[in-house]
Motif scaffolding. Structure first.
Motif, PDB file in Angstrom:
ATOM      1  N   TYR A  73      18.911  51.694   0.611  1.00  0.00           N
ATOM      2  CA  TYR A  73      17.698  50.950   0.298  1.00  0.00           C
ATOM      3  C   TYR A  73      16.479  51.852   0.207  1.00  0.00           C
ATOM      4  O   TYR A  73      16.352  52.825   0.928  1.00  0.00           O
ATOM      5  N   GLU A  84      13.077  46.196  -0.175  1.00  0.00           N
ATOM      6  CA  GLU A  84      13.723  44.904  -0.381  1.00  0.00           C
ATOM      7  C   GLU A  84      12.702  43.790  -0.172  1.00  0.00           C
ATOM      8  O   GLU A  84      11.914  43.820   0.773  1.00  0.00           O
ATOM      9  N   MET A  90      16.146  44.297  -4.593  1.00  0.00           N
ATOM     10  CA  MET A  90      16.176  45.550  -3.841  1.00  0.00           C
ATOM     11  C   MET A  90      16.025  46.714  -4.810  1.00  0.00           C
ATOM     12  O   MET A  90      16.460  46.635  -5.959  1.00  0.00           O
TER      13      MET A  90
END
Length: 668
Positions: free
Chosen positions: A462, A465, A454
């Motif tokens: 995030y 990913e 990630m």
């Protein structure tokens, strides 16, 4: 196996299919697809796309190809890019573009010689060295030319064919170094300040000093150093075995003896009180926090170090070698541990209070003044030196603490799991990851957890990913697609051209354009990208269920959209087994595909025919489709009545085509 899929469900499946390419569901940024490629290098004002390790395309900052060439290599010097390729005879050639993507000179056969433009065409440029953002040095034949980034001549240095080093110091001095001399010029006036002759050396700059180093004498390798001070314009004529620059002093070694010089190259005598006759000066340590110098002597017989002030007063003695101050009161010393070189010890000096810690520690300073981390045999801590008052812990206990590569954060280790902590001791990523890499000078981290990679921000959210992800700088991210390819994304959403804005906004109301392609509008659209848009178009305009074979017939791609288009006969592979999804699509190929879409929905075309000046350039298999589609006004020629069948099409041009189809069908 034939599958019936309800149109609404399939439409949602195609729209959301980008998540299978590596998106994290709760990602912080919207990601926009740039392209699939072997690799990608953003460089200055250019983007370099690697089709293979030695096949590249050159793009502008907004992802328009600067030409149709495929190059073998490139070099960026100042604001220019040198694009290298071999012609049909295997002869190396260059094309040179400026920062505005204008072709400066098609250099042709260069045979290792770069010619810049008409102004310098009479010169054979042997090498080009970038000095800084304003100047570039051209080493040309027997002369050296200093020019600016606009290729204007700043200064010509005659008969300097032996120059091997050139540098600028503090925007005030120009240094030219040759095999047997060094010249130092005033950078404003180019007046010669001094010449250091017959030194047979190379040179380098430390602080306010130029260190010269002899490499050979009578063809015998040696290492003798001289020192020049810019401020005082003084040069030491004595050649030393070694020279260390310590703020205002030079610690010089000659015949295993240490002497101290000031900036005027005068020897400094430190009158040491109570010094043992067996002791020799080995180092000067500067405390930048209090502007104090400490002189270190070693007694070889007792293997003991003594530390003195400039006044000659003894501060303390230690068994470990004093190295440097890492905070205002902490002087790090190196232990005599032959098995593990990383261990240190330290001395605290607070006014007249001195404490010596000869135990083994691992101690290192941070970029923030007076903050460092300390590791003993059990745990690691982050400490803050508050001066005369106290030294306090500002973090919890961890198994290990290390700096990130750019020294902006700490990587903490807790029971084999890694996390990120600020230099002030605040946790920003909990220690739950198997692997962490910090991208230098960003707030981005690549982490691995449960065999998934990630990219996270320093807020823990995030960006991307997948099985394998990376960050390439300039807001460009990638995830592994397999078969040696990576999918590249950006978080920067650009604006379409003014003539395309309305059409794109109308298409977005119908979710025709996948979100990942709703940017990078001026890049050429690929066969895979166009297939996704055609699939969404078919699902939008079809009044009944769509029946297709959802099993891929191609070895190089497995995509719902391509399976739909292929099964319906709208788009074919370039061979029976290969689709070539990353190839750019041509205008005549688009005409054929659109004609098949109109046949599929049973739309009757026009019988009017438009004549194009370049009609002979249209392939036989595309001529009928071009006639039909152009007569309907879906795909038209340019202002000179040329269709340009072999040209590629940008994303925004393709979106205009789809808009015209929906307009023709009264669906928009």
């Amino acid at each position: 196996m034939k599958e019936k899929i309800i149109k609404t469900i399939l439409f949602l499946l195609l729209i959301c299919s980008n998540f299978s390419l590596g998106y994290a569901v709760d990602n912080e940024y919207e990601l926009y697809k740039i392209t699939d490629a072997y690799d990608m290098h953003p460089q200055n004002n250019f983007n370099i796309k690697y089709l293979d390790f030695n096949k590249i395309e050159i793009f502008s900052k907004n992802w328009q190809r600067i030409d149709k060439m495929i190059y073998n290599d490139y070099d960026i010097i100042g604001e220019y890019i040198f694009c290298y390729f071999e012609d049909s005879f295997g002869i190396g050639c260059y094309r040179v573009y400026d920062k505005n993507y204008n072709l400066i000179n098609n250099l042709g056969d260069v045979k290792g010689i770069r010619k810049i433009n008409a102004k310098y065409n009479q010169l054979d440029v042997k090498s080009i060295v970038k000095l800084n953002d304003e100047g570039t040095k051209f080493y040309v034949g027997t002369d050296t030319y200093l020019i600016d980034n606009s290729l204007n001549l700043i200064k010509k240095f005659d008969n300097r064919k032996e120059i091997c080093y050139i540098d600028i110091y503090e925007d005030r001095y120009l240094i030219l170094s040759a095999y047997n001399f060094i010249e130092i010029y005033n950078l404003d006036t180019f007046e010669l300040i001094t010449t250091i002759e017959d030194i047979n050396s190379y040179c380098y700059i430390v602080n306010d000093s130029l260190i010269t180093q002899n490499t050979f004498l009578n063809n015998v390798p040696i290492s003798l150093k001289g020192v020049y001070n810019f401020s005082s314009n003084k040069y030491s004529s004595v050649k030393y075995n070694d020279v260390s620059v310590i703020n205002d002093y030079y610690l010089c070694t000659i015949n295993n003896n240490k002497i101290v010089l000031d900036s005027n190259m005068n020897e400094v005598n430190i009158k040491i009180k109570s010094k043992d006759n067996n002791s020799k000066l080995i180092n000067i340590i500067y405390n930048q926090y209090f502007n104090k110098y400490y002189f270190v002597y070693l007694d070889d017989m007792l293997n003991k170090y003594s530390i003195y002030l400039e006044t000659g007063d003894l501060i303390c003695e230690t068994l470990n070698m004093p190295i440097e101050f890492i905070s205002q009161t902490i002087l790090v010393t190196k232990t005599n541990d032959s098995n593990n070189k990383k261990y240190s010890s330290f001395i605290t000096i607070r006014g007249n209070e001195v404490e010596v810690y000869d135990e083994k520690y691992f101690i290192e300073k941070s970029p923030i003044d007076n903050i460092y981390y300390l590791q003993d045999n059990e745990m690691a801590y982050v400490m803050e030196d508050k001066g005369d008052n106290q030294i306090v812990k500002i973090s919890g206990k961890y198994d290990d603490i290390n700096f990130t590569d750019d020294n902006k954060y700490f990587i903490i280790n807790n029971n084999g799991k890694l996390g990120i902590m600020t230099l002030e001791g605040n946790i920003i990523l909990e220690p739950i990851y198997e692997y962490i890499h910090c991208y230098e000078n960003t707030n981005l981290f690549k982490v691995c957890k449960d065999d998934r990679e990630m990219i996270l921000t320093d807020s823990g959210k995030y960006v991307l990913e997948s099985d394998h992800v990376n960050y390439h700088g300039d807001n460009i991210f990638s995830c592994n697609k397999g078969e040696g390819l990576n999918s590249f994304y950006t978080i920067i959403k650009d604006e379409p051209s003014s003539w395309a804005k309305y059409s794109i906004s109308e298409l977005n109301k119908l979710n025709i354009i996948p979100s990942q392609y709703n940017a990078i509008y001026k890049s050429n659209i690929t066969r895979e990208e166009f297939s996704e848009i055609i699939a969404n178009l078919v699902l939008t305009v079809s009044d009944s269920e769509v029946i297709f074979d959802n099993k891929s017939k191609f070895e190089d791609i497995d995509s719902n959209a391509i399976n739909l288009c292929s099964s319906l006969g709208l788009i074919k592979g370039k061979t029976n087994t290969m689709f070539y999804p990353n190839d750019y699509i041509t205008r005549e190929e688009i005409a054929v595909i659109i004609n098949r879409v109109l046949d599929y929905i049973q739309y009757q075309g026009s019988e009017n025919k438009i004549s194009f000046k370049d009609a002979n350039d249209i392939s036989l298999w595309a001529q009928q489709s071009v006639d039909n589609i152009s007569s309907l006004g879906i795909l038209v020629g340019d202002n000179n009545s040329n269709f340009k069948p072999k040209d590629n099409t940008t994303r925004e041009q393709s979106y205009i085509i789809i808009y015209r189809i929906l307009k023709l069908l009264n669906r928009i």
